[in-house]
Design a protein around this motif. Structure first.
Motif, short mmCIF file in Angstrom:
data_model
loop_
_atom_site.label_atom_id
_atom_site.label_comp_id
_atom_site.label_asym_id
_atom_site.label_seq_id
_atom_site.Cartn_x
_atom_site.Cartn_y
_atom_site.Cartn_z
N ARG A 360 -9.20 5.73 -8.18
CA ARG A 360 -9.28 6.14 -6.77
C ARG A 360 -8.02 5.78 -6.01
NH1 ARG A 360 -14.69 5.73 -3.50
NH2 ARG A 360 -13.33 6.96 -2.18
N LEU A 361 -7.28 4.75 -6.48
CA LEU A 361 -6.08 4.34 -5.76
C LEU A 361 -4.83 4.97 -6.34
CD1 LEU A 361 -7.02 0.57 -5.46
CD2 LEU A 361 -6.72 2.14 -3.54
N SER A 362 -4.99 5.72 -7.43
CA SER A 362 -3.81 6.23 -8.12
C SER A 362 -3.21 7.41 -7.35
CB SER A 362 -4.18 6.67 -9.52
OG SER A 362 -4.72 7.97 -9.48
N GLY A 363 -2.00 7.78 -7.75
CA GLY A 363 -1.32 8.88 -7.08
C GLY A 363 -1.77 10.23 -7.60
N GLY A 438 -10.70 -4.66 -1.61
CA GLY A 438 -9.85 -5.83 -1.77
C GLY A 438 -8.38 -5.45 -1.88
N TYR A 439 -8.11 -4.37 -2.60
CA TYR A 439 -6.72 -3.93 -2.77
C TYR A 439 -6.13 -3.52 -1.43
CZ TYR A 439 -2.65 -1.40 -4.42
OH TYR A 439 -1.37 -0.99 -4.61
N LEU A 440 -6.95 -2.78 -0.66
CA LEU A 440 -6.45 -2.30 0.62
C LEU A 440 -6.18 -3.44 1.59
CD1 LEU A 440 -8.62 0.91 1.16
CD2 LEU A 440 -6.24 0.73 0.41
N ALA A 441 -6.81 -4.59 1.34
CA ALA A 441 -6.62 -5.71 2.26
C ALA A 441 -5.32 -6.48 1.98
CB ALA A 441 -7.82 -6.67 2.17
N ILE A 442 -4.72 -6.21 0.83
CA ILE A 442 -3.44 -6.87 0.54
C ILE A 442 -2.39 -6.31 1.49
CG2 ILE A 442 -1.65 -7.23 -1.18
CD1 ILE A 442 -3.72 -6.76 -3.31
N SER A 443 -1.64 -7.18 2.10
CA SER A 443 -0.68 -6.61 3.05
C SER A 443 0.44 -5.93 2.26
CB SER A 443 -0.16 -7.70 3.98
OG SER A 443 0.88 -8.40 3.38
N ARG A 444 0.84 -4.76 2.75
CA ARG A 444 1.78 -3.92 2.01
C ARG A 444 3.10 -4.64 1.78
NH1 ARG A 444 2.28 1.80 2.17
NH2 ARG A 444 0.31 2.32 1.20
#
Lengths: 553, 244
Positions: A360-363, A438-444
């Motif tokens: 779901r997070l892949s390009g 959880g992944y989205l919460a990591i700051s870019r």
């Protein structure tokens, strides 16, 4: 003896040496029940052992939740259903029935000492031949007494139709999923009377929880209830049905049915006449119901005094103890089973969930789409259906393929493996969402920083992404573990004896509903308590790296 | 080879199930609303309240997250009513009603889960942002409204969407307490017709569509709430997605 002769061709052919598998619910006392040591017992169980001896068939009994039974039969996992099945024309479209081995009467139950505790015609036997008889004098008497009251019935039972047709216009009818529940609601005062099978009531009322209830009104029997209760078969299983038909006829003829019925149901439920093809509406005279008087007629409080309040505690200790007749061992084993199923399903789900989250997070748009479909599908469909599809649908498929290849019947997927797979597939869909959140919460910035100092994907995942995803996902993951633990309860439909199934079987077999539900709830609490403790420690541990939390907003 | 009769059966089943959809929706909306309010209160108390209250909240969350909803509902509906004090108490007019009981049981359960989600979301708000807010002179309510709540809400959405979908499916237990929603009606049809798989397929389709619609709505909300994550997206896509 002609009947027995009919068996011979069947015996000669046999089933290729395979035992006939008979499914029963195991929690409808006194028809079928489970003893504390796990052995099935009851009227039907003893009867079917007798029939199998007669047929010289090797029979194996399995206990299974009602919800999975018909699918199991059609998938070929079992051959015979035995669960006090009322024979109806509508059901004949799906199942073949043996000739009936029982035909019972129905009656009302109300609170002892209430206005309805003694309905008109109490202690009498009423034989009706028409389903809708609001003009019958006896029914009219009952209608007058029940006007404006609430009548509780088991949904979709043959009795439900009768109540709707005759009392639906003057009383409130409320449908319950099972007989036990309508009893409890009469006790609670939400319903005034319950209407159900008389043999069921007689056993139910003898237990401590339902001492306040009393039989009330006439025993209603006759042609309105159709042919009675029979065994269910696949429709193409003509031989097996013929064998059972003959054996039932023989058991009725030599009095076995009568003997077992009086032993377990305290009443003779033998269907003496051959089932009339179309007796409904013919106004036939009262069917002989051979001594169908209830031993405990309403006014007497013949219900054997169970535990008095003072001795309630030893009673409880005995029920949940480890001695003979105690359920302690069965419940402990069921907790172990739940733990095994949950752990395995979580493992399956972690792998699936990680893959789906990555997709779901892949390009890649196709991967994203597939991941999204998986998430939506397995989170959106009720869990029970997923289990059905994997467990029953899957094995029907396996069976079909095997038949097409000429391999005969195969065992299909084992219950436990199929159950774990189903729960794992569902758990995976939820875990994927948690990991993604959880992944989205990591700051870019952190990922960019890692990139800028030249970390490759694998190292970035290992050093930056996964540790932080796990940290942010921990509370959500705790939720998923609890969820999976409780979803494991659903595989009870496949007959796996985990906590929920054992609780229900215990409650149904002993009629001590609250006790068993409380203990079942406590067992789940103990297990979730342990997993919660573990997550708390984990949160504390990873929390060391966080600065002062916004607890101090 | 499905015949005309089978299609007729499926259509009739679908019609009967759809007739029960308002009950399912009513249970869902009422319990999500009640549960959300309860969860917000629980979260606040757990993070800010006195230690003993916080401990009480933890016990609550533990009990309601830790046991199956089926057992909770059974005990709330049938169990509570066994005590004469409850039957004669002031709450009886509410507890007597099966629908109200089902909503209470569902809300109590979802509140426990939602409180955990809210807490996790609050903990994930970067401390730097709060400090920045404070540095700008914000405090208390303003800080909560402008900085913490939007960030926490964004962080909570994936998990909360899960909880919402779970609630849609949890309503299927309400037939235990005589509230005949979609799954209950499906089980009832199965009991008379014995056509397990067909009926369940119809029910599944209804839940799937319902949940799909809800998840879409949340996805739109998620998109709206996360402008900072969109920076890399091509301008054209951004314009297209913002339209609805």
């Amino acid at each position: 003896m002609l009947a027995l002769a009919g068996l011979l061709p069947f015996c000669a052919q046999g089933q290729g040496g395979r035992a006939v598998i008979i499914a029963t619910e195991g929690d409808y006392a006194p028809w079928n029940l489970t003893r504390a040591d796990g052995v099935l017992d009851g009227f039907e169980v003893e009867l079917v052992h007798d029939l199998c001896t007669r047929m010289r068939l090797e029979c194996r009994l399995v206990a299974q939740d009602w919800n999975g039974m018909i699918a199991s039969l059609q998938a070929g996992k079992v051959d015979v259903l035995m669960d006090a099945l009322s024979i109806t024309e509508e059901r004949r479209l799906i199942l073949a029935f043996s000739r009936p081995y029982a035909r019972t009467a129905a009656t009302f139950v109300a609170l002892r000492g209430s206005a309805l505790g003694r309905l008109p015609l109490s202690g009498r036997t009423l034989s009706l031949s028409r389903e809708s008889a609001p003009d019958d004098p006896a029914v009219q008497e009952l209608r007058a007494a029940l006007r404006g009251r609430t009548i509780a019935i088991q949904a979709a039972s043959i009795y439900a139709r009768f109540i709707y047709l005759n009392f639906g216009d003057i009383a409130t009818v409320r449908e319950y999923k099972s007989s036990a529940e309508h009893d409890l609601d009469v006790l609670a005062g939400r319903a005034d009377v319950a209407f159900d099978d008389a043999t069921y009531f007689k056993t139910a009322l003898a237990n401590a929880d339902e001492r306040e209830l009393t039989l009330s009104g006439p025993l209603i029997g006759g042609a309105i209830w159709g042919e009675g209760e029979g065994f269910g078969f696949r429709r193409d299983d003509v031989q097996l049905k013929a064998a059972f038909d003959a054996a039932v006829a023989a058991a009725i003829a030599d009095g076995t049915v009568r003997r077992l019925s009086e032993k377990w149901l305290k009443i003779d439920v033998t269907p003496y006449q051959l089932p009339p093809a179309a007796a409904v509406g013919s106004g036939e005279p009262a069917a002989p119901r051979g001594g169908a008087q209830p031993a405990e007629a309403p006014p007497g409080d013949g219900v054997s005094g169970h535990a008095a309040p003072g001795e309630a505690l030893p009673d409880v200790l005995q029920i949940f103890g480890f001695g003979a007749g105690g359920w302690g061992r069965a419940l402990l084993l069921s907790a172990l089973m739940t733990a095994v199923v949950t752990a395995a399903a979580l493992g399956v789900g972690a792998v699936l969930g990680g893959l789906i989250a990555a997709a779901r997070l892949s390009g890649n748009a196709a991967l994203r789409g597939a991941g999204e479909i998986y998430s939506t599908l397995f989170r959106g469909v009720p869990e029970l259906l997923v289990i059905y599809l994997i467990f029953f649908g899957g094995s029907t498929l396996v069976t079909r393929v095997a038949l097409a290849l000429g391999a005969g019947t195969v065992a299909g997927m084992p219950s436990l493996a199929a159950g774990i797979l189903a729960v794992g597939v569902i758990s995976g869909a939820y875990q994927a969402e948690v990991y993604r959140g959880g992944y989205l919460a990591i700051s870019r910035g952190e990922i960019e920083a890692a990139r800028s100092i030249g970390m490759r994907t694998a190292m970035r995942l290992r050093r930056i992404v996964v540790p932080q995803v796990l940290r942010f996902a921990l509370p959500g993951l705790g939720n998923v573990v609890q969820l999976t633990l409780k979803d494991s309860a659903l595989i009870s439909v496949t007959g796996v004896a985990e906590i929920m199934r054992t609780t229900e079987v215990g409650a149904g077999s002993t009629h001590r509903y609250f006790l068993f539900y409380l203990v079942g709830g406590a067992l789940y609490l103990a297990m979730t308590g342990l997993s919660g403790r573990a997550f708390e420690h984990a949160e504390l541990r990873v929390g060391r790296t966080l600065r002062a939390s916004p607890g101090g907003i | 080879m499905p015949s005309a009769g089978e299609f007729g059966f499926l259509a009739a089943t679908l019609g009967e199930l759809l007739a029960a959809l308002p009950v399912t929706l009513g249970l869902f909306l009422a319990s999500i609303a009640l549960g959300g309010v309860l969860a917000a209160g629980l979260t606040w108390v757990r993070l800010r309240g006195a230690p003993w209250i916080a401990r009480l909240v933890r016990a609550y969350v533990f009990v309601f997250r830790g046991s199956p909803l089926l057992i909770q509902m059974f005990l709330v509906f049938y169990g509570l009513a066994q005590f004469p004090a409850v039957r004669h108490g002031m709450l009886w007019p509410v507890l007597r009603n099966p629908f109200a009981c089902a909503v209470i049981a569902l809300a109590l359960c979802t509140a426990a889960y939602t409180a955990e989600i809210f807490r996790g979301a609050l903990l994930a708000v970067p401390v730097q942002q709060i400090e920045a807010g404070r540095a700008c002179g914000m405090s208390g309510w303003l800080l909560l409204r402008r900085i913490i709540a939007p960030l926490a809400l964004r962080q909570a959405l994936p998990a909360y969407s899960t909880e919402i979908v779970l609630m849609v499916k949890s309503t299927s237990l309400a037939s235990l307490v005589t509230v005949w929603e979609v799954t209950g009606v499906a089980l009832r049809i199965i009991s008379t017709t014995y056509k397990t798989l067909e009926v369940f397929m119809c029910a599944a389709a209804i839940y799937l569509l319902l949940n799909f619609a809800i998840l879409r709505l949340i996805a739109v909300l998620e998109y709206r709430l996360s402008p900072q994550l969109r920076a890399a997206a091509p301008a054209a896509r951004r314009a297209g997605a913002a339209a609805p």
